[in-house]
Design a protein around this motif. Sequence first.
Motif, PDB file in Angstrom:
ATOM      1  N   ARG A 102      -5.217  -7.418   0.646  1.00  0.00           N
ATOM      2  CA  ARG A 102      -5.740  -6.073   0.405  1.00  0.00           C
ATOM      3  C   ARG A 102      -7.039  -5.910   1.186  1.00  0.00           C
ATOM      4  O   ARG A 102      -7.816  -6.856   1.347  1.00  0.00           O
ATOM      5  CB  ARG A 102      -6.013  -5.856  -1.089  1.00  0.00           C
ATOM      6  CG  ARG A 102      -4.769  -5.752  -1.939  1.00  0.00           C
ATOM      7  CD  ARG A 102      -4.014  -4.452  -1.783  1.00  0.00           C
ATOM      8  NE  ARG A 102      -4.708  -3.318  -2.414  1.00  0.00           N
ATOM      9  CZ  ARG A 102      -4.279  -2.065  -2.311  1.00  0.00           C
ATOM     10  NH1 ARG A 102      -3.212  -1.759  -1.579  1.00  0.00           N
ATOM     11  NH2 ARG A 102      -4.926  -1.093  -2.905  1.00  0.00           N
ATOM     12  N   GLY A 139       0.830  -1.202   0.000  1.00  0.00           N
ATOM     13  CA  GLY A 139       0.000   0.000   0.000  1.00  0.00           C
ATOM     14  C   GLY A 139       0.857   1.242   0.000  1.00  0.00           C
ATOM     15  O   GLY A 139       2.086   1.172   0.087  1.00  0.00           O
ATOM     16  N   GLY A 177       8.584  -0.489  -8.339  1.00  0.00           N
ATOM     17  CA  GLY A 177       8.288  -1.381  -9.464  1.00  0.00           C
ATOM     18  C   GLY A 177       7.066  -2.233  -9.187  1.00  0.00           C
ATOM     19  O   GLY A 177       6.182  -1.843  -8.422  1.00  0.00           O
ATOM     20  N   GLY A 182       4.779   1.020  -1.045  1.00  0.00           N
ATOM     21  CA  GLY A 182       5.091   1.248  -2.453  1.00  0.00           C
ATOM     22  C   GLY A 182       5.759   2.596  -2.676  1.00  0.00           C
ATOM     23  O   GLY A 182       5.300   3.615  -2.150  1.00  0.00           O
ATOM     24  N   MET A 229      -6.988  -5.093 -10.021  1.00  0.00           N
ATOM     25  CA  MET A 229      -5.586  -5.193  -9.597  1.00  0.00           C
ATOM     26  C   MET A 229      -5.205  -6.650  -9.317  1.00  0.00           C
ATOM     27  O   MET A 229      -4.153  -7.136  -9.760  1.00  0.00           O
ATOM     28  CB  MET A 229      -5.383  -4.350  -8.340  1.00  0.00           C
ATOM     29  CG  MET A 229      -3.969  -4.285  -7.855  1.00  0.00           C
ATOM     30  SD  MET A 229      -3.864  -3.095  -6.501  1.00  0.00           S
ATOM     31  CE  MET A 229      -2.657  -3.918  -5.491  1.00  0.00           C
TER      32      MET A 229
HETATM   33  O1  PNS Z   1      -2.597   2.134  -0.867  1.00  0.00           O
HETATM   34  P1  PNS Z   1      -2.722   2.110  -2.360  1.00  0.00           P
HETATM   35  O2  PNS Z   1      -2.366   3.465  -2.926  1.00  0.00           O
HETATM   36  O3  PNS Z   1      -4.049   1.616  -2.812  1.00  0.00           O
HETATM   37  O4  PNS Z   1      -1.600   1.065  -2.882  1.00  0.00           O
HETATM   38  C1  PNS Z   1      -1.475   0.795  -4.248  1.00  0.00           C
HETATM   39  C2  PNS Z   1      -0.296  -0.152  -4.517  1.00  0.00           C
HETATM   40  C3  PNS Z   1       1.020   0.469  -4.078  1.00  0.00           C
HETATM   41  C4  PNS Z   1      -0.501  -1.454  -3.786  1.00  0.00           C
HETATM   42  C5  PNS Z   1      -0.327  -0.404  -6.051  1.00  0.00           C
HETATM   43  O5  PNS Z   1      -0.298   0.815  -6.718  1.00  0.00           O
HETATM   44  C6  PNS Z   1       0.813  -1.273  -6.532  1.00  0.00           C
HETATM   45  O6  PNS Z   1       0.795  -2.474  -6.363  1.00  0.00           O
HETATM   46  N1  PNS Z   1       1.819  -0.643  -7.151  1.00  0.00           N
HETATM   47  C7  PNS Z   1       2.958  -1.337  -7.702  1.00  0.00           C
HETATM   48  C8  PNS Z   1       2.901  -1.350  -9.238  1.00  0.00           C
HETATM   49  C9  PNS Z   1       2.200  -2.581  -9.765  1.00  0.00           C
HETATM   50  O7  PNS Z   1       2.543  -3.702  -9.472  1.00  0.00           O
HETATM   51  N2  PNS Z   1       1.167  -2.321 -10.577  1.00  0.00           N
HETATM   52  C10 PNS Z   1       0.393  -3.379 -11.173  1.00  0.00           C
HETATM   53  C11 PNS Z   1      -0.741  -3.837 -10.263  1.00  0.00           C
HETATM   54  S1  PNS Z   1      -2.256  -3.446 -10.992  1.00  0.00           S
END
Ligand code: PNS
Length: 161
Positions: A88, A8, A72, A36, A102
Amino acid sequence: MSKAIYPGSFDPFTNGHRDLVERASQLFESLVIAVGVNPSKQSVFSVEERMALIRECVQEIGRGIEVVSFAGLLVNAAREQGATCVVRGIRGTSDLDSEFAMASTNRTLSPELDTAFLAPSPQWSFVSSRWVREVARGGGEVGALVPAAVAAALARRLTKD
Ligand code: PNS
């Protein structure tokens, strides 16, 4: 050994996040909380500050919890950590579409990686980092929404820095 990764932004870590960590740590033998790194997103706290705050907020929950950062793709971070499941939180139906997308994207990239959705206690189902930031910026009281260490850090950051 079952190991999960809870990723997160955690900007900031809320009571809802803490509740989820507590629940996930009972379901998995070990849990990695992964902050992240997103340089294109302006944050209130640096990644290092967020990690330190999270460590402070979860220390009483017990053993088997680690806090790391990742840049990444999440699937790569999960693989590096040896985690077989992503955790999540789902606060309500409005979270579902994006979280499902996601999870499905991550599943496509890494078929062996599962996603477990956990619901926080109803008392935290409305809490979001976004509104916490907004209330704190406006000088409002966030003590009922975030752990004490986070409330204090927000007050320092948004009133004096
Ligand atoms: O708390 P958040 O902002 O909802 O967290 C989002 C997070 C960091 C978990 C998401 O953006 C993430 O996994 N980022 C890494 C990039 C990635 O793997 N993207 C593809 C997944 S759809």
